[in-house]
Structure formats: structure tokens, C-alpha cells
Design a protein around this motif. Structure first.
Motif, PDB file in Angstrom:
ATOM      1  N   LEU A 174      27.423 -59.339 -21.149  1.00  0.00           N
ATOM      2  CA  LEU A 174      26.176 -58.601 -20.883  1.00  0.00           C
ATOM      3  C   LEU A 174      25.767 -57.799 -22.107  1.00  0.00           C
ATOM      4  O   LEU A 174      26.546 -56.993 -22.608  1.00  0.00           O
ATOM      5  CB  LEU A 174      26.409 -57.639 -19.699  1.00  0.00           C
ATOM      6  N   LEU A 232      31.687 -58.952 -15.106  1.00  0.00           N
ATOM      7  CA  LEU A 232      30.600 -59.266 -16.033  1.00  0.00           C
ATOM      8  C   LEU A 232      30.202 -60.737 -15.892  1.00  0.00           C
ATOM      9  O   LEU A 232      29.010 -61.079 -15.833  1.00  0.00           O
ATOM     10  CB  LEU A 232      31.029 -58.985 -17.480  1.00  0.00           C
ATOM     11  N   TYR A 264      35.901 -55.302 -27.216  1.00  0.00           N
ATOM     12  CA  TYR A 264      34.610 -54.638 -27.400  1.00  0.00           C
ATOM     13  C   TYR A 264      34.011 -54.954 -28.782  1.00  0.00           C
ATOM     14  O   TYR A 264      34.717 -55.035 -29.782  1.00  0.00           O
ATOM     15  CB  TYR A 264      34.763 -53.118 -27.281  1.00  0.00           C
ATOM     16  N   HIS A 313      37.231 -56.372 -15.144  1.00  0.00           N
ATOM     17  CA  HIS A 313      36.027 -56.052 -15.919  1.00  0.00           C
ATOM     18  C   HIS A 313      35.343 -57.330 -16.433  1.00  0.00           C
ATOM     19  O   HIS A 313      34.137 -57.516 -16.241  1.00  0.00           O
ATOM     20  CB  HIS A 313      36.410 -55.126 -17.074  1.00  0.00           C
ATOM     21  N   PRO A 366      28.573 -51.176 -25.328  1.00  0.00           N
ATOM     22  CA  PRO A 366      29.657 -52.119 -25.630  1.00  0.00           C
ATOM     23  C   PRO A 366      29.392 -53.485 -24.992  1.00  0.00           C
ATOM     24  O   PRO A 366      28.781 -53.570 -23.923  1.00  0.00           O
ATOM     25  CB  PRO A 366      30.864 -51.455 -24.971  1.00  0.00           C
ATOM     26  N   SER A 404      31.019 -44.184 -15.915  1.00  0.00           N
ATOM     27  CA  SER A 404      29.901 -44.434 -16.848  1.00  0.00           C
ATOM     28  C   SER A 404      29.345 -45.838 -16.636  1.00  0.00           C
ATOM     29  O   SER A 404      28.125 -46.020 -16.529  1.00  0.00           O
ATOM     30  CB  SER A 404      30.366 -44.336 -18.309  1.00  0.00           C
ATOM     31  N   SER A 409      20.653 -42.444 -25.633  1.00  0.00           N
ATOM     32  CA  SER A 409      20.981 -42.330 -24.211  1.00  0.00           C
ATOM     33  C   SER A 409      19.865 -42.949 -23.371  1.00  0.00           C
ATOM     34  O   SER A 409      18.709 -43.006 -23.804  1.00  0.00           O
ATOM     35  CB  SER A 409      21.147 -40.855 -23.833  1.00  0.00           C
ATOM     36  N   ASN A 410      20.228 -43.350 -22.168  1.00  0.00           N
ATOM     37  CA  ASN A 410      19.264 -43.891 -21.194  1.00  0.00           C
ATOM     38  C   ASN A 410      18.523 -45.115 -21.741  1.00  0.00           C
ATOM     39  O   ASN A 410      17.363 -45.357 -21.403  1.00  0.00           O
ATOM     40  CB  ASN A 410      18.234 -42.834 -20.752  1.00  0.00           C
ATOM     41  N   TRP A 459      15.795 -40.817 -14.772  1.00  0.00           N
ATOM     42  CA  TRP A 459      16.939 -40.829 -15.684  1.00  0.00           C
ATOM     43  C   TRP A 459      17.463 -42.239 -15.953  1.00  0.00           C
ATOM     44  O   TRP A 459      18.020 -42.506 -16.993  1.00  0.00           O
ATOM     45  CB  TRP A 459      18.066 -39.972 -15.114  1.00  0.00           C
ATOM     46  N   HIS A 492      18.680 -48.025 -21.002  1.00  0.00           N
ATOM     47  CA  HIS A 492      18.298 -49.030 -20.007  1.00  0.00           C
ATOM     48  C   HIS A 492      16.847 -48.891 -19.580  1.00  0.00           C
ATOM     49  O   HIS A 492      16.234 -49.851 -19.138  1.00  0.00           O
ATOM     50  CB  HIS A 492      19.198 -48.907 -18.771  1.00  0.00           C
ATOM     51  N   MET A 546      23.137 -55.262 -22.556  1.00  0.00           N
ATOM     52  CA  MET A 546      22.107 -54.431 -21.924  1.00  0.00           C
ATOM     53  C   MET A 546      22.012 -53.079 -22.635  1.00  0.00           C
ATOM     54  O   MET A 546      20.992 -52.725 -23.220  1.00  0.00           O
ATOM     55  CB  MET A 546      22.452 -54.234 -20.446  1.00  0.00           C
ATOM     56  N   THR A 547      23.110 -52.301 -22.607  1.00  0.00           N
ATOM     57  CA  THR A 547      23.109 -50.945 -23.178  1.00  0.00           C
ATOM     58  C   THR A 547      22.939 -51.005 -24.696  1.00  0.00           C
ATOM     59  O   THR A 547      23.498 -51.886 -25.353  1.00  0.00           O
ATOM     60  CB  THR A 547      24.449 -50.256 -22.862  1.00  0.00           C
ATOM     61  N   ASP A 554      25.539 -44.818 -15.052  1.00  0.00           N
ATOM     62  CA  ASP A 554      26.215 -43.524 -15.253  1.00  0.00           C
ATOM     63  C   ASP A 554      26.094 -42.647 -13.999  1.00  0.00           C
ATOM     64  O   ASP A 554      24.999 -42.436 -13.466  1.00  0.00           O
ATOM     65  CB  ASP A 554      25.557 -42.827 -16.452  1.00  0.00           C
ATOM     66  N   ASP A 589      26.335 -39.390 -13.478  1.00  0.00           N
ATOM     67  CA  ASP A 589      25.477 -38.199 -13.564  1.00  0.00           C
ATOM     68  C   ASP A 589      24.012 -38.579 -13.364  1.00  0.00           C
ATOM     69  O   ASP A 589      23.277 -37.913 -12.630  1.00  0.00           O
ATOM     70  CB  ASP A 589      25.605 -37.553 -14.957  1.00  0.00           C
TER      71      ASP A 589
HETATM   72  C1  FAD Z   1      34.218 -49.542 -20.276  1.00  0.00           C
HETATM   73  C2  FAD Z   1      32.753 -49.788 -20.373  1.00  0.00           C
HETATM   74  C3  FAD Z   1      32.280 -51.071 -20.480  1.00  0.00           C
HETATM   75  C4  FAD Z   1      30.921 -51.314 -20.579  1.00  0.00           C
HETATM   76  N1  FAD Z   1      30.501 -52.599 -20.718  1.00  0.00           N
HETATM   77  C5  FAD Z   1      29.195 -52.834 -20.949  1.00  0.00           C
HETATM   78  C6  FAD Z   1      28.732 -54.164 -21.191  1.00  0.00           C
HETATM   79  O1  FAD Z   1      29.505 -55.119 -21.147  1.00  0.00           O
HETATM   80  N2  FAD Z   1      27.427 -54.345 -21.482  1.00  0.00           N
HETATM   81  C7  FAD Z   1      26.536 -53.320 -21.515  1.00  0.00           C
HETATM   82  O2  FAD Z   1      25.362 -53.545 -21.748  1.00  0.00           O
HETATM   83  N3  FAD Z   1      26.926 -52.039 -21.257  1.00  0.00           N
HETATM   84  C8  FAD Z   1      28.231 -51.767 -20.994  1.00  0.00           C
HETATM   85  N4  FAD Z   1      28.647 -50.487 -20.753  1.00  0.00           N
HETATM   86  C9  FAD Z   1      27.693 -49.396 -20.935  1.00  0.00           C
HETATM   87  C10 FAD Z   1      27.337 -48.608 -19.691  1.00  0.00           C
HETATM   88  O3  FAD Z   1      26.383 -49.270 -18.930  1.00  0.00           O
HETATM   89  C11 FAD Z   1      26.854 -47.266 -20.212  1.00  0.00           C
HETATM   90  O4  FAD Z   1      27.964 -46.610 -20.763  1.00  0.00           O
HETATM   91  C12 FAD Z   1      26.301 -46.352 -19.193  1.00  0.00           C
HETATM   92  O5  FAD Z   1      25.164 -46.865 -18.593  1.00  0.00           O
HETATM   93  C13 FAD Z   1      25.945 -44.990 -19.832  1.00  0.00           C
HETATM   94  O6  FAD Z   1      25.123 -45.154 -20.939  1.00  0.00           O
HETATM   95  P1  FAD Z   1      25.549 -44.524 -22.333  1.00  0.00           P
HETATM   96  O7  FAD Z   1      26.927 -44.937 -22.629  1.00  0.00           O
HETATM   97  O8  FAD Z   1      24.465 -44.837 -23.317  1.00  0.00           O
HETATM   98  O9  FAD Z   1      25.613 -42.975 -22.054  1.00  0.00           O
HETATM   99  P2  FAD Z   1      24.485 -41.884 -22.128  1.00  0.00           P
HETATM  100  O10 FAD Z   1      23.211 -42.394 -21.538  1.00  0.00           O
HETATM  101  O11 FAD Z   1      24.431 -41.335 -23.504  1.00  0.00           O
HETATM  102  O12 FAD Z   1      25.060 -40.786 -21.129  1.00  0.00           O
HETATM  103  C14 FAD Z   1      26.260 -40.018 -21.431  1.00  0.00           C
HETATM  104  C15 FAD Z   1      26.186 -38.691 -20.678  1.00  0.00           C
HETATM  105  O13 FAD Z   1      25.165 -37.891 -21.254  1.00  0.00           O
HETATM  106  C16 FAD Z   1      24.482 -37.166 -20.258  1.00  0.00           C
HETATM  107  N5  FAD Z   1      23.066 -37.608 -20.300  1.00  0.00           N
HETATM  108  C17 FAD Z   1      22.564 -38.702 -20.907  1.00  0.00           C
HETATM  109  N6  FAD Z   1      21.239 -38.749 -20.746  1.00  0.00           N
HETATM  110  C18 FAD Z   1      20.880 -37.678 -20.038  1.00  0.00           C
HETATM  111  C19 FAD Z   1      19.657 -37.192 -19.545  1.00  0.00           C
HETATM  112  N7  FAD Z   1      18.491 -37.812 -19.774  1.00  0.00           N
HETATM  113  N8  FAD Z   1      19.669 -36.062 -18.799  1.00  0.00           N
HETATM  114  C20 FAD Z   1      20.812 -35.399 -18.583  1.00  0.00           C
HETATM  115  N9  FAD Z   1      22.009 -35.811 -19.031  1.00  0.00           N
HETATM  116  C21 FAD Z   1      22.049 -36.944 -19.743  1.00  0.00           C
HETATM  117  C22 FAD Z   1      25.125 -37.520 -18.919  1.00  0.00           C
HETATM  118  O14 FAD Z   1      26.069 -36.523 -18.587  1.00  0.00           O
HETATM  119  C23 FAD Z   1      25.837 -38.834 -19.207  1.00  0.00           C
HETATM  120  O15 FAD Z   1      27.026 -38.959 -18.421  1.00  0.00           O
HETATM  121  C24 FAD Z   1      30.008 -50.231 -20.593  1.00  0.00           C
HETATM  122  C25 FAD Z   1      30.489 -48.917 -20.458  1.00  0.00           C
HETATM  123  C26 FAD Z   1      31.834 -48.694 -20.351  1.00  0.00           C
HETATM  124  C27 FAD Z   1      32.314 -47.280 -20.218  1.00  0.00           C
END
Ligand code: FAD
Length: 597
Positions: free
Chosen positions: A129, A96, A229, A92, A169, A420, A137-138, A365, A140, A131-132, A424, A426
Motif C-alpha cells: 500500500l 496489506l 519498510y 501486517h 512507510p 497509528s 501529517s494528515n 482530521w 490522507h 497511501m501515507t 491514527d 487520535d
Molecule cells: C507499523 C506501521 C505500518 C504502516 N504501514 C503503512 C503502509 O503500508 N502504507 C501506508 O500508506 N501507510 C502505512 N502506515 C502509515 C499510517 O497509516 C500512518 O502512520 C497513520 O495514518 C498516521 O499518519 P502519520 O504517520 O503521518 O502521522 P501524523 O498524521 O503526523 O500524526 C501523528 C500524531 O500527530 C498528532 N496530529 C497529527 N495531525 C494532527 C492534527 N491535524 N490535529 C491534531 N493532532 C494531530 C496526533 O496526535 C497523531 O497521533 C503505517 C504505519 C505504521 C505505524
């Protein structure tokens, strides 16, 4: 009478090892030795993380230079595969560092980040990184973190406006590891948003101090994929003009903004064009840990005796459920290896140099499918398949697979996390389905269900998946168009169809994988032939619901699949197939530490 072979053929070994020359493989093995799979007892969480970073530095300094790795997908994947098998946390942070921190600097930086690049290339700093964003949600699609251009100072001021926009994270909590971040922020000039760009920002020095305006909040300890994290907030952090990875965009001397990419939506896609390197690596690493898991299960099963009353002392491998689990896991490992070889050999338009190579602007999405729909979809399919197989291996390895080794737990954590992470799954499936319904660069396969007389015929497998896909895609398009024609908003029309959308995109991914499997059955090593059949039978069992629902198979399908799978598992010698996976030392039977076998 012919006896089944007991050792792997040279073709089989070549297939698993891939195209990397032996000297490259030897160099990667020196960079990430098998010993990285062992962790001294008694470390606390921070010490464990420190060891991961120490190994990252050692690996990076022994491996080919970063620019060479980033220019050679098979070489970078080879390094990351070894890291994933030894220690998913190492994979991981390594992913990165190379693809998401150094990658954008090399790709978009125009050679202006000499000092940051040198620190990262020398592993004085570790790349991270940002980014998130934590609270929405979403995130990015529209980061709320801004980089406001200060024309007078020709500098930028980076801010996360509130706690919900904190970057999370990130792997920035460890107080003793210097970190340089790639920060994704919306560029703002004169109150106007100009698109999402990447900025290079040091966020922690080796002495643990953080620059003015950087606030790092360590997250609670977790065990799924254990790294340091933290959430990061940026409160008016000033960075020089050169910190902007501007990729051909500029502010002229009068402060006017120019971007050859054109509009902010296309710029977002462009800024995410680091995706292909990430998706390839995630596919390759998922295949690698699936291979390791399958060989662990084979080792656990081999020679183990059962005491069930139906047949006391019968070998565990002789029970069909366990035999099919072993052969099915091997089949999955070989299938994902074939998919990994496919993606490693594939360059994408997103990787062509220069701003002219901009892909389609935006998904609904997430940005990923606009960058490279096929590769993002394969990432989603492979992480899901790997997660399923690793879980199966854990279950069929009983208590030793959970308690005598942490490998299967760790591989499960990795494959689960990357459903994820890296985009993600989904959201990738939904954007893929939307493109399918709109026939946006998508041509459905023929809706001609094959005869199921011969389930062993490789031509049948993708044809079956293709017929399901064609039906699901047509129904989805009709329903969404119908709803919108009846006055429903795009949101309402799609929201009602997310389950069929998921099924349609999954069918496309299935067909793609089964085309790769059918090609391997035609051209691949003869010894692997039963594995492709097993992979196809497992796929039919897994998707029986949708195959029946779409009417491409009728009642009795599962009876035939079960019978074919049972017969196959009874016929095949698994030893050479497991041996060809060449597991690293330390990956024998999990209970060997006590049984001594
Ligand atoms: C172990 C780990 C390490 C990571 N490391 C990094 C990092 O170093 N730097 C970084 O920037 N990011 C990191 N990430 C973040 C990663 O890019 C995001 O977790 C991922 O893109 C999902 O975004 P989120 O967590 O905000 O989930 P969400 O966007 O909240 O999505 C969660 C779930 O909600 C549902 N959902 C969300 N939006 C919608 C929608 N519009 N329509 C329908 N269903 C929806 C889906 O089922 C989705 O699976 C890491 C993630 C993990 C798990």
C-alpha cells in the motif's frame, strides 16, 4: 459445598471460537499452523522478512481464495487472527495484501486488472500500500502524489513531487520479493484536481528490479513490527488506463471526465471505503493477541511461588495484585473477543456495491470517520485497550515475559503500531467528537447517572459511561459553539478543546464497548460472568478521574472498586477461563525452557 469448575464449558469454548464452522477453522489452522510461531535462530533481518513472505505465500495458497475471504468477514478475520498470534509481522503483510491491495482491485477495478489480480491471487506478487506520505501529517486528506491523465495516450503519469510526498512507510524494501502496489494519488486532468483514486502499479519484480521511475529507499532496520519498510518515490511512472481503479468514473473518447460520485470530497471518502475490512481485522487480531497474552500471563503465574518475607512460599497467584492482573487480562481478552464478534457480524453501508453507496464527505482530521464512524472508533478503542492489556501481561510476566519469549514484545509492537496504522487513533477520536458536538448522526444517551449501590449490575456499566458521555458531549458542544460565536475560528475553537474532545469520544467508545459487555453478561456463557464484572470494575478504575470530574461518581468510588475487584479475584478459578482461550502450542509459561515445567 460446590467446587469451582476446572474445565471450560462448551458454551465458553463456543464463545471464544466464534461462529466459524469447525471445517473452516481446521482449514485456517492448516494455512497458518502453530509452527509459524517459531523462527529459526540466526536469521538476519532480510532473511527473517523473506521467511515472513514465504509463510504468507504458503498461507495464502492453503487458505480459501481471496475473493471468498474478502466476502466473508469472519473467515478473513479468522485467518488474520491466526497470523497475528503466530507472528505479528505476518499479520501486517497479510492484511496489506488482502484488504489494501487486492481489496480495492476487487472493489473498484471493474474486472479490468486481470493480470495484476491473478499475480496477487497466486501470491506471485505480494500486495503493498502506497497511501501515507512521509513529510506531512494528515496526508490522507490530500495526497500530493498525482496521477496526471495523458488524453492522447489514454494513460496516466504518476509522480511524487518531492521527498516530503514520498510514500512511507511501505513494505517494499526486500530485494527478492515481487510487489504490486495500490497507490493513492490525486487524479489531475487538464490542470484540475478530480479527487483521490487508487492506481495499481508494479513496483518491484522478483529479480529485485524496479520499473522506470520507481525509486525505493530502504528504511533503517526496526524491531517493533519487523517488515521491510521503505519509502517509495514515483518519478513520472507511466501506467495504462486499466491501472486506474476507476469505480465507475471515466474519461470519454473526447477526454472529458465523468464521476458518478460527484465531487472530490465524496470521492476521497469512497476511495477509503476499504476501511471497514481493515478495521474489523485489526479489532479481531487485537483481541486474538490479547487472548494469547492473557494465557501467557496465566501460565507464567500458575504454580509460581514467591519468597516475600510476609509469607515465604506463598503462591504468586494469591497476591491480589497478580491475581487481579491475571483476571483483569482475561476479562480484557473476553471483552475484546465480544467486540470482535460484534464487528465481524456487522456489514456497513461503505461496503454496499456501486457508487450510489457514498458516505458523508470528509472528516476534519482524517477521512476515516466519514467512511464508518462506529467501526473506526471501535478500532481506536480496541487497539488502545489491547495495547494496555498486552503491556500489563508483559509487566506481570517479569523477565521471562520479556527475555524468554518474544511474543509479548511482538504483540505489544503490533497493538502499539496499530494505534497509528489503519487510521491514527487520535484523529479518529477528534473527528468523532466533532460529529458528537454537531449532533451529526449522533444522539447523546440519557444523562442519568445510575446508583452505584450495586457495581455488579450489568445495567449500571453502560449507564455510567453514558452519563459521562452525555455531560462531556454537551460541554464540548457549548464551549466550541461559544468560542465560535465569540469570533474564534473553527481551528482556534477546536484546538482549545482537543483534550475534552478526546475524552468525549473515548466515553462514547466506552459506552459502546460496555453495551456489548452488558449484552454478553445477559446472554453469554455463565462461566464468563465474573469476567464481565472484572472488565467493568477495571474500566471504572481506569476512568475514575473522568467519572469524578463529571460528577457521575463521588468520593470513595475507588475504595469500592478496589474492594469489589479484590473479592472477585479471590473467588474465581481462572484455569477454565484461561484454558478456553486455547493458546497455540509454544505459548506456555515463558520460563519453561529452563524450568522444564
Ligand atoms: C507499523 C506501521 C505500518 C504502516 N504501514 C503503512 C503502509 O503500508 N502504507 C501506508 O500508506 N501507510 C502505512 N502506515 C502509515 C499510517 O497509516 C500512518 O502512520 C497513520 O495514518 C498516521 O499518519 P502519520 O504517520 O503521518 O502521522 P501524523 O498524521 O503526523 O500524526 C501523528 C500524531 O500527530 C498528532 N496530529 C497529527 N495531525 C494532527 C492534527 N491535524 N490535529 C491534531 N493532532 C494531530 C496526533 O496526535 C497523531 O497521533 C503505517 C504505519 C505504521 C505505524
Amino acid at each position: 459445598m460446590t467446587h469451582p469448575p476446572t474445565s471450560p464449558s462448551p458454551e465458553l469454548l463456543r464463545f471464544v471460537r466464534g461462529d466459524l464452522p469447525a471445517k473452516d477453522r481446521a482449514r485456517l489452522a492448516e494455512a497458518v499452523p502453530d509452527a509459524f510461531g517459531q523462527v529459526p535462530a540466526g536469521l538476519n533481518a532480510r532473511d527473517r522478512q523473506a521467511l515472513t513472505y514465504e509463510r504468507l505465500r504458503a498461507a495464502g495458497r492453503a487458505a480459501p481464495p481471496a475473493a471468498e475471504l474478502l466476502d466473508d468477514p469472519a473467515l478473513l478475520c479468522g485467518l488474520l487472527e491466526r497470523a497475528a498470534v503466530a507472528d505479528p509481522a505476518l499479520f501486517h503483510v497479510m492484511l496489506l495484501h488482502y484488504t489494501l491491495a487486492l481489496g480495492p482491485i476487487l472493489r473498484f477495478g471493474g474486472g479490468q486488472q486481470g493480470a495484476a489480480r491473478a499475480r496477487l491471487e497466486a501470491f506471485e506478487d505480494v500486495g503493498t500500500l502506497l497511501m501515507t506520505e512521509a513529510g506531512r501529517s494528515n496526508s490522507h486528506l490530500a495526497p500530493r502524489t498525482t496521477a496526471v491523465f495523458d488524453a492522447a495516450a489514454r494513460a496516466f503519469v504518476l509522480s511524487t513531487p518531492d521527498a516530503r510526498a514520498a510514500k512511507f512507510p511501505t513494505n517494499t524494501a526486500h530485494p527478492g520479493v515481487a510487489k504490486t502496489a495500490a497507490v493513492y494519488a490525486t487524479l489531475v486532468e487538464g490542470g484540475r484536481e478530480r479527487g483521490v483514486f487508487v492506481f495499481v502499479v508494479p513496483v518491484r519484480a522478483a529479480d529485485g528490479s524496479v520499473p522506470d521511475g520507481v525509486r525505493i529507499v530502504a528504511a533503517p532496520e526496526t524491531g517493533g513490527l519487523p517488515v521491510d519498510y521503505a519509502a517509495v518515490r514515483l518519478e513520472g511512472v507511466r501506467v495504462p488506463y486499466e491501472a486506474w481503479l476507476r469505480d465507475g468514473a471515466s474519461f470519454d473518447d473526447e477526454g472529458a471526465f465523468h464521476d458518478p460520485v460527484g465531487d472530490p470530497a465524496a470521492r476521497l471518502t469512497r476511495s477509503m471505503a476499504i476501511g471497514p475490512a481493515v478495521w474489523r481485522a485489526v479489532v479481531a487480531a487485537s483481541a486474538a493477541v490479547t487472548r494469547a497474552s492473557a494465557s501467557l500471563l496465566a501460565a507464567h503465574t500458575s504454580g509460581r511461588v514467591t519468597l516475600g518475607r510476609l509469607a515465604p512460599s506463598a503462591p504468586l497467584a494469591g497476591y491480589r495484585n497478580q491475581g487481579e492482573a491475571v483476571l483483569g487480562s482475561l476479562a480484557s481478552a473476553y471483552t475484546l473477543t465480544a467486540v470482535a464478534a460484534h464487528v465481524k457480524a456487522r456489514r456497513t453501508s461503505a461496503e454496499a456495491p456501486g457508487p450510489a453507496a457514498v458516505a458523508a464527505a470528509g472528516g476534519a482530521w482524517a477521512p476515516w470517520s466519514a467512511v464508518d464512524r462506529d467501526l473506526a472508533l471501535l478500532k481506536a478503542a480496541v487497539t488502545a485497550a489491547a495495547q494496555e492489556t498486552v503491556t500489563r501481561c508483559r509487566l506481570h510476566s517479569g523477565a521471562p515475559g520479556f527475555a524468554a519469549t518474544d511474543r509479548l514484545n511482538a504483540y505489544r509492537g503490533l497493538t502499539h503500531a496499530y494505534m497509528s496504522a489503519g487510521g491514527d487513533n487520535d484523529l479518529i477520536l477528534f473527528d468523532t467528537a466533532r460529529a458528537m458536538a454537531a449532533r451529526d448522526r449522533y444522539v447523546p444517551p440519557p444523562d442519568v447517572p445510575p446508583s452505584l449501590e450495586d457495581l455488579a449490575d450489568p445495567q449500571v456499566w453502560p449507564a455510567l459511561a453514558g452519563a459521562v458521555e452525555a455531560r462531556l458531549a454537551a460541554k464540548l458542544a457549548a464551549r466550541v459553539e461559544g468560542a465560535q460565536a465569540g469570533g474564534a475560528s473553527a481551528f482556534a475553537a477546536w484546538n482549545a478543546e482537543l483534550a475534552p474532545a478526546r475524552a468525549a469520544a473515548t466515553a462514547l467508545a466506552d459506552r459502546t464497548v460496555l453495551e456489548i459487555v452488558a449484552a454478553a453478561a445477559a446472554d453469554g456463557p455463565a462461566q464468563a460472568a465474573p469476567l464481565w464484572r472484572m472488565a467493568a470494575l477495571d474500566w471504572m478504575a481506569r476512568r475514575a478521574g473522568v467519572l469524578l470530574n463529571e460528577g457521575v461518581a463521588g468520593p470513595g468510588l475507588l475504595d469500592r472498586v478496589w474492594a469489589a475487584r479484590r473479592d472477585l479475584a479471590g473467588e474465581v478459578a481462572v484455569e477454565p477461563l484461561a484454558a478456553a482461550l486455547e493458546p497455540p502450542s509454544g505459548l506456555g509459561a515463558p520460563a519453561a525452557f529452563v524450568t522444564g515445567e
